[in-house]
Scaffold this motif. Sequence first.
Motif, PDB file in Angstrom:
ATOM      1  N   VAL A 303       8.414  48.015  13.111  1.00  0.00           N
ATOM      2  CA  VAL A 303       8.771  48.184  11.695  1.00  0.00           C
ATOM      3  C   VAL A 303       8.447  49.607  11.241  1.00  0.00           C
ATOM      4  O   VAL A 303       7.793  50.364  11.961  1.00  0.00           O
ATOM      5  CB  VAL A 303       8.022  47.148  10.807  1.00  0.00           C
ATOM      6  N   ASP A 304       8.886  49.960  10.029  1.00  0.00           N
ATOM      7  CA  ASP A 304       8.709  51.350   9.595  1.00  0.00           C
ATOM      8  C   ASP A 304       7.407  51.582   8.829  1.00  0.00           C
ATOM      9  O   ASP A 304       7.198  52.657   8.288  1.00  0.00           O
ATOM     10  CB  ASP A 304       9.935  51.849   8.808  1.00  0.00           C
ATOM     11  N   ALA A 305       6.517  50.586   8.770  1.00  0.00           N
ATOM     12  CA  ALA A 305       5.182  50.813   8.196  1.00  0.00           C
ATOM     13  C   ALA A 305       4.170  50.792   9.322  1.00  0.00           C
ATOM     14  O   ALA A 305       4.246  49.924  10.201  1.00  0.00           O
ATOM     15  CB  ALA A 305       4.840  49.729   7.172  1.00  0.00           C
ATOM     16  N   GLY A 306       3.255  51.735   9.299  1.00  0.00           N
ATOM     17  CA  GLY A 306       2.280  51.816  10.388  1.00  0.00           C
ATOM     18  C   GLY A 306       0.856  51.731   9.892  1.00  0.00           C
ATOM     19  O   GLY A 306       0.594  51.528   8.696  1.00  0.00           O
ATOM     20  N   MET A 307      -0.065  51.928  10.834  1.00  0.00           N
ATOM     21  CA  MET A 307      -1.489  51.882  10.495  1.00  0.00           C
ATOM     22  C   MET A 307      -1.858  52.969   9.488  1.00  0.00           C
ATOM     23  O   MET A 307      -2.865  52.859   8.810  1.00  0.00           O
ATOM     24  CB  MET A 307      -2.353  52.028  11.753  1.00  0.00           C
ATOM     25  N   ASN A 308      -1.041  53.998   9.407  1.00  0.00           N
ATOM     26  CA  ASN A 308      -1.337  55.049   8.418  1.00  0.00           C
ATOM     27  C   ASN A 308      -1.039  54.554   6.998  1.00  0.00           C
ATOM     28  O   ASN A 308      -1.618  55.042   6.038  1.00  0.00           O
ATOM     29  CB  ASN A 308      -0.536  56.317   8.709  1.00  0.00           C
ATOM     30  N   ASP A 309      -0.146  53.576   6.874  1.00  0.00           N
ATOM     31  CA  ASP A 309       0.202  53.035   5.551  1.00  0.00           C
ATOM     32  C   ASP A 309      -0.731  51.892   5.164  1.00  0.00           C
ATOM     33  O   ASP A 309      -1.040  51.701   3.986  1.00  0.00           O
ATOM     34  CB  ASP A 309       1.650  52.511   5.560  1.00  0.00           C
ATOM     35  N   LEU A 310      -1.115  51.090   6.147  1.00  0.00           N
ATOM     36  CA  LEU A 310      -2.022  49.961   5.907  1.00  0.00           C
ATOM     37  C   LEU A 310      -2.920  49.861   7.139  1.00  0.00           C
ATOM     38  O   LEU A 310      -2.485  49.404   8.191  1.00  0.00           O
ATOM     39  CB  LEU A 310      -1.229  48.659   5.718  1.00  0.00           C
ATOM     40  N   MET A 311      -4.160  50.330   7.005  1.00  0.00           N
ATOM     41  CA  MET A 311      -4.990  50.398   8.204  1.00  0.00           C
ATOM     42  C   MET A 311      -5.911  49.199   8.402  1.00  0.00           C
ATOM     43  O   MET A 311      -6.624  49.112   9.391  1.00  0.00           O
ATOM     44  CB  MET A 311      -5.776  51.713   8.230  1.00  0.00           C
ATOM     45  N   ARG A 312      -5.892  48.236   7.463  1.00  0.00           N
ATOM     46  CA  ARG A 312      -6.828  47.119   7.557  1.00  0.00           C
ATOM     47  C   ARG A 312      -6.694  46.320   8.875  1.00  0.00           C
ATOM     48  O   ARG A 312      -7.699  45.994   9.494  1.00  0.00           O
ATOM     49  CB  ARG A 312      -6.701  46.183   6.348  1.00  0.00           C
ATOM     50  N   PRO A 313      -5.447  46.003   9.332  1.00  0.00           N
ATOM     51  CA  PRO A 313      -5.354  45.274  10.600  1.00  0.00           C
ATOM     52  C   PRO A 313      -5.962  46.072  11.766  1.00  0.00           C
ATOM     53  O   PRO A 313      -6.728  45.528  12.559  1.00  0.00           O
ATOM     54  CB  PRO A 313      -3.852  45.066  10.787  1.00  0.00           C
ATOM     55  N   SER A 314      -5.659  47.366  11.827  1.00  0.00           N
ATOM     56  CA  SER A 314      -6.178  48.178  12.928  1.00  0.00           C
ATOM     57  C   SER A 314      -7.682  48.363  12.839  1.00  0.00           C
ATOM     58  O   SER A 314      -8.378  48.312  13.838  1.00  0.00           O
ATOM     59  CB  SER A 314      -5.541  49.571  12.913  1.00  0.00           C
ATOM     60  N   LEU A 315      -8.182  48.608  11.637  1.00  0.00           N
ATOM     61  CA  LEU A 315      -9.598  48.957  11.484  1.00  0.00           C
ATOM     62  C   LEU A 315     -10.508  47.741  11.566  1.00  0.00           C
ATOM     63  O   LEU A 315     -11.574  47.812  12.159  1.00  0.00           O
ATOM     64  CB  LEU A 315      -9.798  49.695  10.154  1.00  0.00           C
ATOM     65  N   TYR A 316     -10.106  46.656  10.924  1.00  0.00           N
ATOM     66  CA  TYR A 316     -10.998  45.490  10.882  1.00  0.00           C
ATOM     67  C   TYR A 316     -10.447  44.284  11.628  1.00  0.00           C
ATOM     68  O   TYR A 316     -11.045  43.213  11.576  1.00  0.00           O
ATOM     69  CB  TYR A 316     -11.224  45.030   9.426  1.00  0.00           C
ATOM     70  N   GLY A 317      -9.279  44.421  12.239  1.00  0.00           N
ATOM     71  CA  GLY A 317      -8.618  43.233  12.775  1.00  0.00           C
ATOM     72  C   GLY A 317      -8.255  42.282  11.652  1.00  0.00           C
ATOM     73  O   GLY A 317      -8.193  41.067  11.844  1.00  0.00           O
ATOM     74  N   ALA A 318      -8.006  42.839  10.470  1.00  0.00           N
ATOM     75  CA  ALA A 318      -7.761  41.997   9.285  1.00  0.00           C
ATOM     76  C   ALA A 318      -6.422  41.269   9.393  1.00  0.00           C
ATOM     77  O   ALA A 318      -5.452  41.815   9.924  1.00  0.00           O
ATOM     78  CB  ALA A 318      -7.770  42.859   8.025  1.00  0.00           C
ATOM     79  N   TYR A 319      -6.398  40.067   8.865  1.00  0.00           N
ATOM     80  CA  TYR A 319      -5.175  39.260   8.855  1.00  0.00           C
ATOM     81  C   TYR A 319      -4.451  39.435   7.527  1.00  0.00           C
ATOM     82  O   TYR A 319      -5.060  39.350   6.456  1.00  0.00           O
ATOM     83  CB  TYR A 319      -5.523  37.770   9.026  1.00  0.00           C
ATOM     84  N   HIS A 320      -3.146  39.702   7.571  1.00  0.00           N
ATOM     85  CA  HIS A 320      -2.291  39.669   6.375  1.00  0.00           C
ATOM     86  C   HIS A 320      -1.082  38.799   6.698  1.00  0.00           C
ATOM     87  O   HIS A 320      -0.466  38.986   7.761  1.00  0.00           O
ATOM     88  CB  HIS A 320      -1.784  41.077   6.022  1.00  0.00           C
ATOM     89  N   HIS A 321      -0.738  37.909   5.806  1.00  0.00           N
ATOM     90  CA  HIS A 321       0.516  37.171   5.988  1.00  0.00           C
ATOM     91  C   HIS A 321       1.672  38.166   6.026  1.00  0.00           C
ATOM     92  O   HIS A 321       1.674  39.144   5.260  1.00  0.00           O
ATOM     93  CB  HIS A 321       0.790  36.262   4.781  1.00  0.00           C
ATOM     94  N   ILE A 322       2.648  37.904   6.905  1.00  0.00           N
ATOM     95  CA  ILE A 322       3.860  38.732   6.916  1.00  0.00           C
ATOM     96  C   ILE A 322       5.040  37.778   6.790  1.00  0.00           C
ATOM     97  O   ILE A 322       5.171  36.840   7.591  1.00  0.00           O
ATOM     98  CB  ILE A 322       3.945  39.582   8.198  1.00  0.00           C
ATOM     99  N   VAL A 323       5.842  37.977   5.759  1.00  0.00           N
ATOM    100  CA  VAL A 323       6.909  37.019   5.465  1.00  0.00           C
ATOM    101  C   VAL A 323       8.241  37.749   5.305  1.00  0.00           C
ATOM    102  O   VAL A 323       8.265  38.942   4.967  1.00  0.00           O
ATOM    103  CB  VAL A 323       6.602  36.206   4.169  1.00  0.00           C
ATOM    104  N   PRO A 324       9.342  37.029   5.561  1.00  0.00           N
ATOM    105  CA  PRO A 324      10.651  37.679   5.393  1.00  0.00           C
ATOM    106  C   PRO A 324      10.968  37.882   3.907  1.00  0.00           C
ATOM    107  O   PRO A 324      10.632  37.019   3.087  1.00  0.00           O
ATOM    108  CB  PRO A 324      11.630  36.678   6.025  1.00  0.00           C
ATOM    109  N   VAL A 325      11.590  38.992   3.590  1.00  0.00           N
ATOM    110  CA  VAL A 325      11.993  39.250   2.203  1.00  0.00           C
ATOM    111  C   VAL A 325      13.179  38.345   1.844  1.00  0.00           C
ATOM    112  O   VAL A 325      13.323  37.921   0.704  1.00  0.00           O
ATOM    113  CB  VAL A 325      12.278  40.761   2.017  1.00  0.00           C
TER     114      VAL A 325
END
Length: 418
Positions: A303-325
């Motif tokens: 996808v076109d968003a990376g760890m530079n845009d949202l680093m929580r998954p990379s930094l903490y192994g954080a979980y975020h729901h990912i859903v289709p628009v």
Amino acid sequence: MHFFGYKGSELYAEDVPVRQLAEKYGTPLYVYSYRTIERHFRAYDEAYKAFPHIICYALKANTNGAILKVLAKNGGGADIVSGGELYRALRAGIPSEKIVYAGVGKTEEEIRFALTARVLMFNVESEDELREIDRVAGTMRRKAPIALRINPDINPQTHPYISTGLKENKFGIPIEDALENYRLASRLRHVRIVGVHKHIGSQITKLSPFVDAMKRVLSLVDELKRRKFDIRYLDIGGGLGIPYLDENPPVPEDLAKGLLPLVNGRKLTLVMEPGRSIVGNAGILVTKTLYLKKGGGKDYVIVDAGMNDLMRPSLYGAYHHIVPVVKTGRAKITADIVGPICESGDFLAKKRQIGRVKRGEYLAVMSAGAYGMSMSSNYNSRPSPAEVLVKGKTHSLIRERGTYEGLVRDEKVPGYLR
Ligand code: LLP
């Protein structure tokens, strides 16, 4: 509770289809819901209405000026940790008498700025810092209002990177050294003791660490009051968690019900510093599927968003729901959802079950309003995402997408290379 949800197969932000926003403003795109931010702030305000209180929103969670204005308009104050955050808070119209200033490394320049602005109090994190604030205030012929940040040695039962109230953490003054430090403060000529501060960690999903920390800190407050220290403010920090996956954290009302009976009867103003629980579920990150690929027996959605845009998954192994628009009803695959950055740590989700997506389709990363944009960077020379605030049917760009020129704007070339 938030105002993102499906109407038919389309994900909406309040009354606007997210797909429309992605098409108009491009991706990656942060989308925030005005009503969600306001609702969360008011939930705090309502929960504590029986007791004098100030809600000092923790800017670090999300510093966008439009969001700060929503909070300022509702009577919010600010918890800041730098001169930059003070600048932003003042610019958004947050009154300085509702600004509290924490952080283990305040510089002389920052202390001067905060004294000039007349913040409500400095939350002081060490004896060295206390002496420095006294010295700087002296040169300005001022008396700095201070609280000592007490480390109550409570386990907040959260991720080790965001736990702050254990004695092995770098934050605050150990509770057993508190009295001695208050005595020192009372002898310094350019500081005025006004409060006690604590903050034990973030994304806390149980009530008990808050209650235990409160009890410990209140016994200190009582001891200080007995010894005639003028404690007017008790700052209980932030830290209330939000549901990312299946957590079921207390809501502000539960927290208030647990804490208010403990403070009752005392002459104090409660200060609190929520960040995540105000803006976390009020924002999503919208991203476009660039490519699909298979490798090493795995499916990848690139996808076109990376760890530079949202680093929580990379930094903490954080979980975020990912859903289709836009829901498609296609069969599920298990995939790693990854960004374009040249690091294996660049992922938004691993081994995630997700309806099969096609190139060009949009996904929404949920609960991305806190510590998303504010922790983003331009790594790999990727311009910053745009940010949009939705209110009902209205959507407004609250931060332009970054540009290539913007990436190099502050750089200088030495004369000998010109
Ligand atoms: N007050 C102080 C002194 C803090 O250090 C923090 C957060 C807060 C208040 C606000 O805490 P909240 O209500 O948002 O939990 N980047 C991490 C979170 C770091 C929190 C740092 N301090 C994350 O993405 O989970």
